[in-house]
Write a protein that holds these residues in place. Structure first.
Motif, short mmCIF file in Angstrom:
data_model
loop_
_atom_site.label_atom_id
_atom_site.label_comp_id
_atom_site.label_asym_id
_atom_site.label_seq_id
_atom_site.Cartn_x
_atom_site.Cartn_y
_atom_site.Cartn_z
N TYR A 188 0.82 -1.21 0.00
CA TYR A 188 0.00 0.00 0.00
C TYR A 188 0.86 1.26 0.00
CZ TYR A 188 -4.25 -2.68 0.62
OH TYR A 188 -5.29 -3.55 0.43
N LEU A 189 2.02 1.20 0.62
CA LEU A 189 2.93 2.34 0.59
C LEU A 189 3.41 2.60 -0.84
CD1 LEU A 189 4.64 4.49 2.00
CD2 LEU A 189 6.42 2.73 2.35
N ALA A 190 3.72 1.51 -1.57
CA ALA A 190 4.15 1.66 -2.96
C ALA A 190 3.04 2.26 -3.81
CB ALA A 190 4.58 0.31 -3.52
N ILE A 191 1.79 1.83 -3.60
CA ILE A 191 0.65 2.38 -4.34
C ILE A 191 0.49 3.87 -4.05
CG2 ILE A 191 -1.87 2.34 -4.57
CD1 ILE A 191 -1.79 -0.65 -4.20
N ALA A 192 0.55 4.24 -2.76
CA ALA A 192 0.39 5.64 -2.37
C ALA A 192 1.52 6.50 -2.93
CB ALA A 192 0.35 5.75 -0.84
N LEU A 193 2.74 5.99 -2.83
CA LEU A 193 3.89 6.73 -3.34
C LEU A 193 3.80 6.91 -4.85
CD1 LEU A 193 6.60 8.06 -2.68
CD2 LEU A 193 7.70 5.84 -3.03
N GLY A 194 3.39 5.87 -5.54
CA GLY A 194 3.22 5.97 -6.99
C GLY A 194 2.15 6.99 -7.36
N GLY A 195 1.09 7.05 -6.57
CA GLY A 195 0.05 8.05 -6.82
C GLY A 195 0.55 9.47 -6.64
N VAL A 196 1.35 9.67 -5.60
CA VAL A 196 1.91 11.00 -5.34
C VAL A 196 2.86 11.43 -6.46
CG1 VAL A 196 3.39 12.35 -3.81
CG2 VAL A 196 1.65 10.85 -2.84
N VAL A 197 3.78 10.52 -6.81
CA VAL A 197 4.75 10.84 -7.86
C VAL A 197 4.04 11.06 -9.19
CG1 VAL A 197 6.73 9.97 -9.18
CG2 VAL A 197 6.61 9.61 -6.70
N GLY A 198 3.10 10.18 -9.52
CA GLY A 198 2.36 10.33 -10.77
C GLY A 198 1.55 11.61 -10.81
N GLY A 199 0.93 11.96 -9.68
CA GLY A 199 0.15 13.19 -9.61
C GLY A 199 1.01 14.43 -9.81
N ILE A 200 2.18 14.46 -9.17
CA ILE A 200 3.09 15.60 -9.33
C ILE A 200 3.54 15.72 -10.78
CG2 ILE A 200 5.40 16.47 -8.73
CD1 ILE A 200 4.99 15.26 -5.93
N PHE A 201 3.86 14.58 -11.39
CA PHE A 201 4.31 14.60 -12.78
C PHE A 201 3.20 15.08 -13.71
CE2 PHE A 201 4.81 12.46 -16.90
CZ PHE A 201 6.05 12.97 -17.27
N HIS A 202 1.99 14.57 -13.51
CA HIS A 202 0.88 14.87 -14.42
C HIS A 202 0.36 16.30 -14.25
CE1 HIS A 202 -2.59 14.20 -16.95
NE2 HIS A 202 -3.36 14.64 -15.98
N VAL A 203 0.27 16.77 -13.01
CA VAL A 203 -0.35 18.07 -12.75
C VAL A 203 0.65 19.22 -12.81
CG1 VAL A 203 -1.63 19.42 -11.03
CG2 VAL A 203 -2.15 16.99 -11.34
N ILE A 204 1.89 18.99 -12.42
CA ILE A 204 2.85 20.09 -12.32
C ILE A 204 3.91 20.02 -13.42
CG2 ILE A 204 4.61 21.17 -10.87
CD1 ILE A 204 3.06 20.19 -8.43
N ILE A 205 4.58 18.88 -13.56
CA ILE A 205 5.71 18.79 -14.48
C ILE A 205 5.27 18.71 -15.94
CG2 ILE A 205 7.73 17.43 -15.14
CD1 ILE A 205 7.95 16.57 -12.22
N ALA A 206 4.34 17.80 -16.24
CA ALA A 206 3.92 17.58 -17.63
C ALA A 206 3.38 18.84 -18.30
CB ALA A 206 2.90 16.45 -17.70
N PRO A 207 2.50 19.63 -17.64
CA PRO A 207 2.00 20.83 -18.31
C PRO A 207 3.09 21.86 -18.63
CG PRO A 207 0.56 20.24 -16.49
CD PRO A 207 1.78 19.38 -16.38
N LEU A 208 4.20 21.82 -17.90
CA LEU A 208 5.28 22.76 -18.16
C LEU A 208 6.11 22.37 -19.37
CD1 LEU A 208 6.57 23.42 -14.52
CD2 LEU A 208 5.15 24.93 -15.92
N PHE A 209 6.28 21.07 -19.59
CA PHE A 209 7.15 20.60 -20.66
C PHE A 209 6.40 20.10 -21.89
CE2 PHE A 209 9.70 20.28 -16.81
CZ PHE A 209 10.90 20.82 -17.22
N PHE A 210 5.22 19.52 -21.68
CA PHE A 210 4.45 18.98 -22.80
C PHE A 210 3.24 19.88 -23.06
CE2 PHE A 210 5.98 14.93 -20.66
CZ PHE A 210 7.17 14.92 -21.37
N THR A 211 3.47 20.98 -23.74
CA THR A 211 2.41 21.98 -23.93
C THR A 211 1.58 21.75 -25.18
OG1 THR A 211 3.99 23.44 -25.05
CG2 THR A 211 3.68 23.76 -22.69
N ASN A 212 2.13 21.03 -26.17
CA ASN A 212 1.40 20.87 -27.42
C ASN A 212 0.67 19.54 -27.56
OD1 ASN A 212 3.74 19.36 -27.64
ND2 ASN A 212 3.95 19.71 -29.84
N TRP A 213 0.89 18.62 -26.64
CA TRP A 213 0.12 17.39 -26.58
C TRP A 213 0.45 16.68 -25.29
CZ3 TRP A 213 0.52 11.82 -27.26
CH2 TRP A 213 -0.73 11.21 -27.49
#
Length: 338
Positions: free
Chosen positions: A5-30
């Motif tokens: 469950y710790l791995a699931i929670a950690l994966g959710g946090v990392v994935g959320g940060i990447f999708h909501v914060i990092i991805a919109p900054l670098f992947f702007t056209n798709w």
């Protein structure tokens, strides 16, 4: 079990940060994070041996058949060179299914090929999602999409009205004021601005509530859609209010004849708009004989029974209207609750 469950929670946090914060900054056209994430998942995960006992000739036949079938279904909007490339990638994808590094690579290239086959006129991204504007040459129509949902269209020949989902809303105006001259209108959700152009001439002023400034920029500043400019040329006073529509509507303390709600995006359900409290709030924002209309069109859910039940609970008179699709007249199948 704790580590699981710790791995699931950690994966959710990392994935959320990447999708909501990092991805919109670098992947702007798709949304390039989608094929990349899929490729990584296939590389690190177990590979099924689906075609282990299938001969090479049968694999080639299956691959070619499925590839041509998929391309044939998309042929109207696909460019021929890219269609050929996509067919080849798909064939290789089936042949290499189960190969740890080859299959993810081919699948990723196939997804990129699907993206590149669209001639996007404009792409943008914000906290609320990914936006695309593109032309469908066969229909001679320009589309504005948010995620997987079309949020407005406009005919490129200006000979047809791009109603899309909004034709049924005319019923409200016909009931309230057949002369179309003295109505106070509020619209929650801007899209291409089509509703402002279609219905703006029936009111002295149209108040538009839009939460995402990116949508307004696409509808007005890019010059890709002319609805808002057309409405201004007709003398419509467009009062745009950026921010949460419900909060801004509460601050205005204004009473309307018609409130049009079209704020769902990409089939995601805005639960806060479907509560009995929300319906009562919109009803309280109407004049005595006013009408609130929800665009409840959705691929997966029918919200009208829920809204009917809520309307009866607070003493309102509900109605619904379904309009079948007529692509020649640029009318999409839609469901409206009033």
């Amino acid at each position: 079990l704790e580590s699981y469950y710790l791995a699931i929670a950690l994966g959710g946090v990392v994935g959320g940060i990447f999708h909501v914060i990092i991805a919109p900054l670098f992947f702007t056209n798709w949304m390039w994070e989608y094929p990349l994430s899929l490729a990584i998942a296939l590389i690190v995960g177990p590979m099924p041996q689906v075609f282990k006992n299938v001969s090479q000739k049968k694999q080639i036949f299956i691959a070619v058949f499925i590839a041509f079938a998929m391309v044939a279904s998309w042929y109207g909007g696909m460019q021929k060179p890219l269609a050929i490339i996509y067919i080849l990638f798909f064939i290789y994808g089936v042949l290499f299914f189960g190969k740890r590094y080859l299959f993810p690579t081919v699948l990723t290239l196939s997804l990129i090929g699907v993206v590149l086959q669209y001639n996007y006129l404009h792409t943008d991204r914000s906290f609320y999602g990914f936006y695309r504007v593109y032309d469908h040459k066969a229909e001679n129509v320009r589309y504005f999409s948010h995620g997987s949902t079309t949020h407005g269209i406009q005919s490129l020949d200006n000979k047809r009205t791009g109603w899309s989902y909004y034709k049924p809303a005319y019923a409200a105006f016909e009931i309230l004021d057949p002369t179309y001259t003295q109505l106070d209108i509020a619209m929650i959700g801007l899209g291409t601005g089509g509703m402002v152009d279609f219905y703006g001439n029936v009111g002295r002023q149209v108040d538009v509530y839009e939460i995402d400034p990116t949508v307004y920029d696409i509808a007005y500043n890019t010059g890709l859609f002319t609805y808002l400019k057309n409405a201004e040329d007709l003398g419509v006073n467009i009062n745009l209010k950026l921010g949460d529509g419900r909060l801004n509507l509460a601050e205005s303390n204004k009473k309307y004849d018609v409130i049009l709600l079209d704020a769902f995006s990409s089939d995601s359900v805005a639960i806060y708009m479907l509560t009995v409290e929300a319906l009562k709030f919109y009803a309280d924002s109407l004049k005595e004989t006013g009408i609130v209309m929800y665009n409840v069109s959705n691929r997966h859910f029918d919200f009208t029974p829920l809204l009917f039940k809520q309307a009866y609970e607070i003493g309102l008179e509900p109605a619904r209207r379904h309009l079948p699709s007529d692509r020649e007249k640029l009318i999409y199948s839609s469901n409206w609750f009033a």
